[in-house]
Motif scaffolding. Sequence first.
Motif, short mmCIF file in Angstrom:
data_model
loop_
_atom_site.label_atom_id
_atom_site.label_comp_id
_atom_site.label_asym_id
_atom_site.label_seq_id
_atom_site.Cartn_x
_atom_site.Cartn_y
_atom_site.Cartn_z
N ILE A 206 6.24 5.42 -6.50
CA ILE A 206 5.32 6.56 -6.49
C ILE A 206 4.01 6.17 -7.17
CG2 ILE A 206 4.94 8.88 -7.39
CD1 ILE A 206 7.95 9.36 -7.08
N CYS A 207 4.09 5.47 -8.30
CA CYS A 207 2.89 5.07 -9.02
C CYS A 207 2.08 4.03 -8.24
CB CYS A 207 3.26 4.50 -10.39
SG CYS A 207 3.90 5.74 -11.54
N VAL A 208 2.74 3.07 -7.63
CA VAL A 208 2.04 2.06 -6.85
C VAL A 208 1.35 2.69 -5.65
CG1 VAL A 208 2.37 0.01 -5.40
CG2 VAL A 208 3.52 0.17 -7.60
N GLU A 209 1.98 3.68 -5.04
CA GLU A 209 1.35 4.38 -3.91
C GLU A 209 0.06 5.08 -4.35
OE1 GLU A 209 2.81 7.39 -0.40
OE2 GLU A 209 3.33 7.88 -2.47
N ARG A 210 0.09 5.77 -5.49
CA ARG A 210 -1.11 6.42 -6.00
C ARG A 210 -2.18 5.39 -6.37
NH1 ARG A 210 2.26 9.74 -4.68
NH2 ARG A 210 2.29 11.95 -5.28
N TYR A 211 -1.74 4.26 -6.91
CA TYR A 211 -2.67 3.19 -7.28
C TYR A 211 -3.39 2.64 -6.05
CZ TYR A 211 -3.82 -1.75 -7.99
OH TYR A 211 -4.43 -2.97 -7.98
N LEU A 212 -2.65 2.38 -4.98
CA LEU A 212 -3.27 1.87 -3.76
C LEU A 212 -4.22 2.89 -3.15
CD1 LEU A 212 -0.24 0.08 -2.02
CD2 LEU A 212 -2.19 -0.99 -3.18
N ALA A 213 -3.86 4.16 -3.20
CA ALA A 213 -4.71 5.20 -2.62
C ALA A 213 -6.06 5.29 -3.32
CB ALA A 213 -4.00 6.55 -2.67
N VAL A 214 -6.09 4.98 -4.62
CA VAL A 214 -7.33 5.12 -5.38
C VAL A 214 -8.10 3.80 -5.46
CG1 VAL A 214 -8.27 5.64 -7.67
CG2 VAL A 214 -6.42 7.03 -6.74
N VAL A 215 -7.42 2.73 -5.80
CA VAL A 215 -8.08 1.46 -6.06
C VAL A 215 -8.28 0.65 -4.79
CG1 VAL A 215 -8.01 -0.65 -7.44
CG2 VAL A 215 -7.11 1.48 -8.38
N HIS A 216 -7.32 0.68 -3.89
CA HIS A 216 -7.41 -0.08 -2.64
C HIS A 216 -7.18 0.85 -1.44
CE1 HIS A 216 -7.41 -3.82 -4.97
NE2 HIS A 216 -6.35 -3.37 -5.62
N PRO A 217 -8.12 1.74 -1.16
CA PRO A 217 -7.90 2.73 -0.08
C PRO A 217 -7.76 2.11 1.31
CG PRO A 217 -10.18 2.77 -0.87
CD PRO A 217 -9.42 1.91 -1.81
N VAL A 218 -8.42 0.98 1.54
CA VAL A 218 -8.29 0.33 2.86
C VAL A 218 -6.88 -0.17 3.06
CG1 VAL A 218 -9.12 -1.54 4.32
CG2 VAL A 218 -10.74 -0.29 2.87
N THR A 219 -6.34 -0.82 2.04
CA THR A 219 -4.95 -1.29 2.11
C THR A 219 -3.98 -0.12 2.22
OG1 THR A 219 -5.54 -3.20 0.74
CG2 THR A 219 -3.21 -2.70 0.95
N PHE A 220 -4.27 0.96 1.50
CA PHE A 220 -3.41 2.15 1.56
C PHE A 220 -3.38 2.72 2.97
CE2 PHE A 220 -3.16 6.82 1.36
CZ PHE A 220 -1.89 6.95 0.84
N LEU A 221 -4.54 2.82 3.63
CA LEU A 221 -4.58 3.36 4.99
C LEU A 221 -3.88 2.41 5.97
CD1 LEU A 221 -8.25 4.69 5.11
CD2 LEU A 221 -6.14 6.02 4.87
N LYS A 222 -3.92 1.12 5.69
CA LYS A 222 -3.27 0.16 6.56
C LYS A 222 -1.76 0.30 6.52
CE LYS A 222 -2.84 -4.82 7.39
NZ LYS A 222 -3.26 -6.18 6.92
N TYR A 223 -1.23 0.57 5.33
CA TYR A 223 0.22 0.69 5.16
C TYR A 223 0.66 2.15 4.97
CZ TYR A 223 0.11 -4.35 4.54
OH TYR A 223 -0.07 -5.71 4.74
N LYS A 224 -0.15 3.08 5.43
CA LYS A 224 0.16 4.49 5.27
C LYS A 224 1.26 4.98 6.21
CE LYS A 224 -2.06 9.02 4.94
NZ LYS A 224 -3.34 9.78 5.10
N PRO A 225 1.43 4.41 7.42
CA PRO A 225 2.49 4.91 8.32
C PRO A 225 3.86 4.93 7.68
CG PRO A 225 1.03 3.43 9.51
CD PRO A 225 0.63 3.35 8.06
N LEU A 226 4.71 5.82 8.18
CA LEU A 226 6.02 6.06 7.59
C LEU A 226 6.90 4.82 7.60
CD1 LEU A 226 8.07 8.06 6.40
CD2 LEU A 226 8.68 8.70 8.74
N ARG A 227 6.74 3.97 8.60
CA ARG A 227 7.65 2.82 8.72
C ARG A 227 7.54 1.88 7.52
NH1 ARG A 227 3.62 1.86 12.57
NH2 ARG A 227 2.34 -0.01 12.19
N TYR A 228 6.36 1.79 6.92
CA TYR A 228 6.22 0.93 5.75
C TYR A 228 6.91 1.54 4.53
CZ TYR A 228 2.74 -1.54 8.56
OH TYR A 228 2.12 -2.24 9.55
N ARG A 229 6.85 2.86 4.43
CA ARG A 229 7.56 3.52 3.34
C ARG A 229 9.08 3.38 3.52
NH1 ARG A 229 3.03 7.00 4.07
NH2 ARG A 229 1.92 7.41 2.11
N VAL A 230 9.53 3.44 4.77
CA VAL A 230 10.96 3.27 5.04
C VAL A 230 11.41 1.86 4.65
CG1 VAL A 230 12.69 3.17 6.87
CG2 VAL A 230 10.99 5.00 6.87
N ILE A 231 10.57 0.86 4.95
CA ILE A 231 10.92 -0.52 4.58
C ILE A 231 11.02 -0.66 3.06
CG2 ILE A 231 10.08 -2.90 4.61
CD1 ILE A 231 8.84 -2.32 7.34
#
Length: 271
Positions: free
Chosen positions: A104-129
Amino acid sequence: MNSTTTGASSNSTTAFISLCVQIPLLSINILLGFPTHSYVLWLIITGNGFATEFFNLNHSFCEIGICVDFLIFLLSSYISSLLPLALFFQGLSITGRPLFQCLICVERYLAVVHPVTFLKYKPLRYRVICCTAAWLFTLSSCLACLIIILLSSIVVHAWFFSIQFLLYLPIQFFCLVAVLRALKQSGPGERKREKEDENQMKRRAFNVILITTVSMAITYMPATISGIYTFLTQQYNVIFWIPSMLSYVLAGFVQPVLYLHRAGKLSCLCS
């Protein structure tokens, strides 16, 4: 003879005090934790943010498993054959809860600090992995807990418990500091309204990481101290672990309350 009698009396008194503390705490966690996390699961499944709250979904499912483990532990006092099962599910407490909190913390970190990377891995399949890998690691920890307790000693189990906390907490502190630095910085040439919206998003992410990190510190810091003490002294004192259990049970309600507050289901806090 007098020494033996005194030692037996001391052990029986310690066991009695331990049971008087453990049974109410575990009962409170079962009676309050199970319906609370079940309600969070129902809100996530029936809501519109299933993909965005997927880590919270798995975290609540893990917490329900912890409640079941506590119930099995209480029943094992009367049915001894259930004790290995209770020991097996300890991996949910030791590995499952902090691991999903880190996600949960890493997800919030990516959304704020690395938004491009967050949008790249935003689809559900990456969360499932990520969650699949987390569950496999948690199940491996469950198996390790059972083997360590049955074949080794409580001292090795305390070391196994403490070393994992020392691995997870720095990750959360890193995310916390990185989001705090991003919150203080503002991009050049931004409009005032866009800057306010971005800062509000950063503050929400910072608050989530801060609350999660503090709750994890409250959960595992006393247990880590107890584990290190047990490992160094090669002695297990039940009374010394009571504060660890108290902090673990109480801190377990922070994450569902945080989600219910964000979902607007706690009117008294939202007001």
